[in-house]
Design an enzyme around this catalytic site. Structure first.
Site, PDB file in Angstrom:
ATOM      1  N   CYS A 264      38.879  36.522  20.335  1.00 10.95           N
ATOM      2  CA  CYS A 264      39.607  37.677  20.856  1.00 10.95           C
ATOM      3  C   CYS A 264      40.135  38.560  19.729  1.00 10.95           C
ATOM      4  O   CYS A 264      40.503  39.718  19.977  1.00 10.95           O
ATOM      5  CB  CYS A 264      40.738  37.226  21.775  1.00 10.95           C
ATOM      6  N   HIS A 265      40.155  38.060  18.500  1.00 11.31           N
ATOM      7  CA  HIS A 265      40.604  38.881  17.375  1.00 11.31           C
ATOM      8  C   HIS A 265      39.600  39.985  17.047  1.00 11.31           C
ATOM      9  O   HIS A 265      39.911  40.896  16.271  1.00 11.31           O
ATOM     10  CB  HIS A 265      40.852  38.010  16.135  1.00 11.31           C
TER      11      HIS A 265
END
Length: 300
Positions: A264-265
């Site tokens: 998700c980064h």
């Protein structure tokens, strides 16, 4: 440091990586506050209480970049360039596949999703073993079932979080599960994830996705984003066939229980702003910067 590991890291190497990250975290905070002034190496070293030579060496050891290159990697300008280059990365994901050339240096993952009924039971009947381990991105909390890794979190130093608070933050997701502290059971999974010599498509890290149907669709899309690329929240919304659901996509990404593994980064705002991150924006910058250095080191 992580990119240099060719054999299983020793306890001493793990501790060194954790110490390196503690310094890098302070450096990121300083550079984020002063980047408009373009601080040079000497100024950064003074802030950290290190010699310029050691400061340079530490960054090179930890992520393969100089401090200046690291700052360039985590700017909005860099993210905007990646967004422009990655406009179709999700559209062509089905052609590339998880073992394609663009995933050559990425973490190989296989996954399965629990049924909506399993999720509605909020973990009832599920045993989750957990353990804390010193990772190259700070202290990591890993949760596993007998089928694979269900959770990977970090203790958020930016928020002054404790181990107990990090554990509680994960446990609320599945409040009826049975939890047992068993670091000896989570350690092999820790090595599979953070020892890059174990990143092998023939022996993928097996993860279990426990969420709503919508969340799982979002998390499965995150797995398609190659290392060194970023996409926007709107890109993901369009990819899953819900172009107006950008806010819901952002919420689902915020509830991703598998940091680093489900990346998700690699999701930023459409204007290139890095946006938020459940485990602290400093860590998001660290992950993006480290990935840039990792790819650069493998390309040379």
């Amino acid at each position: 440091m992580l990119q240099q590991l060719e054999t299983r890291p020793t306890a001493r190497e793990q501790e060194e990586a954790a110490r390196d990250y503690a310094i890098v975290r302070r450096a990121i905070a300083f550079l984020s506050e002063t980047w408009e002034e373009q601080p040079d190496l000497d100024r950064l070293a003074r802030h950290l209480g290190l010699s310029p030579a050691y400061c340079q060496k530490l960054f090179k050891r930890w992520c393969g970049l100089s401090p200046k290159e690291f700052v360039q990697a985590i700017t909005a300008d860099h993210a905007r360039r990646l967004l422009a280059e990655s406009a179709s990365v999700l559209d062509c994901a089905h052609e590339v596949g998880l073992s394609g050339a663009s995933r050559l240096y990425d973490l190989f993952v296989s996954h399965e999703a629990m049924t909506p009924g399993d999720f509605k039971r909020r973990g009832e009947g599920l045993e989750l073993a957990y353990g804390f381990h010193p990772s190259p991105f700070g202290e990591a909390l890993i949760m596993v079932t007998n089928r694979g890794v269900a959770g990977l979190a970090f203790v958020n130093e930016d928020a002054g979080q404790t181990r107990a608070e990090a554990l509680a933050d994960m446990m609320w997701r599945w409040p009826r599960a049975h939890y047992v502290e068993a670091p000896e059971r989570t350690l092999p999974h820790f090595h599979r994830i953070f020892d890059v010599s174990n990143w092998n498509s023939e022996r993928p890290v097996r993860v279990i996705l426990i969420g709503t149907d919508f969340e799982i669709r979002v998390w499965e899309t995150l797995l398609k984003i190659p290392m060194g690329r970023v996409v926007s929240y709107a890109d993901i919304a369009r990819h899953i066939g819900c172009p107006t659901a950008t806010r819901a996509v952002g919420s689902a990404i915020g509830r991703n229980p598998l940091s680093f593994v489900v990346p998700c980064h690699r999701v930023v705002r459409g204007d290139g702003n890095l946006g938020g991150y459940h485990w602290g924006l400093t860590r998001k910058k660290a992950l993006i910067g480290w990935e840039t250095g990792w790819l650069r080191s493998r390309a040379t």
